[in-house]
Design an enzyme around this catalytic site. Structure first.
Site, mmCIF file in Angstrom:
data_model
loop_
_atom_site.group_PDB
_atom_site.id
_atom_site.type_symbol
_atom_site.label_atom_id
_atom_site.label_comp_id
_atom_site.label_asym_id
_atom_site.label_seq_id
_atom_site.Cartn_x
_atom_site.Cartn_y
_atom_site.Cartn_z
ATOM 1 N N ASP A 7 42.439 37.308 45.261
ATOM 2 C CA ASP A 7 43.249 38.068 44.547
ATOM 3 C C ASP A 7 44.582 37.450 45.059
ATOM 4 O OD1 ASP A 7 44.402 39.760 43.190
ATOM 5 O OD2 ASP A 7 44.255 41.250 44.717
ATOM 6 N N ASN A 15 47.524 35.467 43.586
ATOM 7 C CA ASN A 15 47.969 34.462 43.290
ATOM 8 C C ASN A 15 49.406 34.864 42.368
ATOM 9 O OD1 ASN A 15 45.581 33.267 42.942
ATOM 10 N ND2 ASN A 15 45.381 33.138 40.547
ATOM 11 N N HIS A 41 48.231 31.201 39.052
ATOM 12 C CA HIS A 41 47.557 30.455 38.827
ATOM 13 C C HIS A 41 47.159 29.264 39.157
ATOM 14 C CE1 HIS A 41 47.063 34.735 37.807
ATOM 15 N NE2 HIS A 41 47.758 34.386 37.255
ATOM 16 N N GLU A 96 39.081 43.798 32.635
ATOM 17 C CA GLU A 96 39.969 44.580 33.107
ATOM 18 C C GLU A 96 41.502 43.974 32.663
ATOM 19 O OE1 GLU A 96 37.133 46.688 33.854
ATOM 20 O OE2 GLU A 96 37.755 45.706 35.363
ATOM 21 N N LEU A 100 23.905 23.993 46.786
ATOM 22 C CA LEU A 100 24.729 25.674 46.213
ATOM 23 C C LEU A 100 24.829 25.502 45.256
ATOM 24 C CD1 LEU A 100 27.245 27.890 47.624
ATOM 25 C CD2 LEU A 100 28.741 25.597 47.264
HETATM 26 C C1 IPE Z 1 40.805 41.500 40.466
HETATM 27 O O1 IPE Z 1 41.900 41.226 40.982
HETATM 28 C C2 IPE Z 1 39.991 40.650 39.624
HETATM 29 C C3 IPE Z 1 39.944 38.977 39.889
HETATM 30 C C4 IPE Z 1 40.401 38.972 41.178
HETATM 31 C C5 IPE Z 1 39.551 37.940 38.914
HETATM 32 P P1 IPE Z 1 42.846 42.223 40.218
HETATM 33 O O2 IPE Z 1 44.674 42.165 40.427
HETATM 34 O O3 IPE Z 1 42.419 42.101 38.658
HETATM 35 O O4 IPE Z 1 42.623 43.835 40.607
HETATM 36 P P2 IPE Z 1 43.296 45.138 41.221
HETATM 37 O O5 IPE Z 1 44.121 45.252 39.703
HETATM 38 O O6 IPE Z 1 44.105 44.418 42.011
HETATM 39 O O7 IPE Z 1 42.611 45.476 41.931
HETATM 40 C C1 IPE Z 2 43.983 37.189 41.179
HETATM 41 O O1 IPE Z 2 45.726 37.392 41.060
HETATM 42 C C2 IPE Z 2 43.485 36.488 40.070
HETATM 43 C C3 IPE Z 2 43.194 37.021 38.443
HETATM 44 C C4 IPE Z 2 43.033 38.525 38.596
HETATM 45 C C5 IPE Z 2 42.695 36.496 37.564
HETATM 46 P P1 IPE Z 2 46.587 38.350 40.703
HETATM 47 O O2 IPE Z 2 46.992 37.673 39.339
HETATM 48 O O3 IPE Z 2 46.135 39.414 40.399
HETATM 49 O O4 IPE Z 2 48.048 37.900 41.508
HETATM 50 P P2 IPE Z 2 48.139 39.595 41.913
HETATM 51 O O5 IPE Z 2 47.513 40.483 42.539
HETATM 52 O O6 IPE Z 2 49.549 40.207 40.842
HETATM 53 O O7 IPE Z 2 48.689 38.550 43.326
HETATM 54 MG MG MG Z 3 45.625 41.326 41.784
#
Ligand code: IPE
Ligand code: IPE
Ligand code: MG
Length: 232
Positions: free
Chosen positions: A13, A15, A30, A60, A128
């Site tokens: 999480d 990105n 990303h 989601e 792995l």
């Molecule tokens: C969780 O991250 C899903 C992935 C890392 C793919 P999200 O950014 O979607 O989660 P929430 O919305 O902050 O809980």
């Molecule tokens: C996680 O990074 C990657 C995916 C959920 C695909 P986010 O896109 O959720 O990045 P933040 O949480 O908005 O910083």
């Molecule tokens: Mg996120």
């Protein structure tokens, strides 16, 4: 599963926040994610990890802006590049995807890439096993298992039920790492996480490297796991 497995899961999480902090569009965050994936895979290999599960796209995440979803549906651009597939293959790393991969919302080009990655890295005795959760939801996995299970299994038998889950072939998760300072599970592998140790780090995913993974493992090894008993 035997004690010889070590299953680490990561919620990758942060990105978007990484990109925003750098004054860049979210897509830039990303597009760096695959470098962190590669570094984590390398660290897992070096530390004797047998199973690595990575959360890449949740059920989601479809609710994000169309342009962002369109990028995330091109995993060769941000998750596993062509060059990395070959490098994983050479290092005996098997990559497989977990989730609702038959969802018609997944573009054909994306499905094709996921299949290519799986086929190219399939090997008899991987060092792995990397499982990438893609279009994955923990509740969806449980609900689908319940549907498949029907009345065929012994009522309440957890092992029978688990056999119907997408992740039936995976051992329970030993350690879950979540980056970016969020302290939640976000519908990740709800069943397999049952007695997992949890480590939350403020590091944003594009900054996450082998050193962070190794540090988390060191912390994990100092934990005492009790599974409800008084020992451990
Ligand atoms: C969780 O991250 C899903 C992935 C890392 C793919 P999200 O950014 O979607 O989660 P929430 O919305 O902050 O809980
Ligand atoms: C996680 O990074 C990657 C995916 C959920 C695909 P986010 O896109 O959720 O990045 P933040 O949480 O908005 O910083
Ligand atoms: Mg996120």
């Amino acid at each position: 599963m035997t004690d010889s497995t070590l299953h680490i899961a990561v919620i990758m999480d942060g990105n978007g926040r990484w990109a925003q902090a750098a004054g860049l569009p979210r897509s830039a965050g990303h597009e760096r994610a695959h470098l962190s994936v590669e570094s984590t895979v390398t660290a897992a290999l070096e530390n004797g990890v047998t199973h690595l599960s990575l959360f890449a796209f949740s059920s989601e995440n479809w609710n994000r802006p169309e342009s962002e979803v369109a990028l995330l549906m091109q995993p060769e651009r941000w998750l596993v590049t062509e060059h990395e597939v070959e490098s994983y293959r050479q290092r005996n790393v098997q990559v497989a995807f977990l989730g609702d991969l038959n969802d018609p919302r997944i573009p054909a080009t994306c499905s094709h890439w996921l299949r290519t990655v799986e086929e190219h890295t399939t090997t008899h005795n991987p060092q792995l096993r990397v499982t990438v959760a893609f279009n994955y939801g923990g509740r969806q996995e449980i609900a689908e298992a319940a549907r498949l299970c029907g009345t065929k299994t012994r009522l309440g038998a957890q092992e029978d039920f688990h056999q119907h889950m997408w992740s039936a072939h995976l051992p329970d998760i030993d350690l879950l790492i979540r980056t970016s300072g969020e302290h939640r599970i976000s519908n990740f592998m709800l069943w397999s996480l049952w007695y997992a140790e949890l480590i939350f780090t403020d590091t944003l995913w594009p900054d996450f490297r082998a050193i962070h993974f190794s540090r988390a493992l060191t912390e994990y090894r100092m934990r005492h796991r009790r599974y409800g008993t008084l020992s451990g």
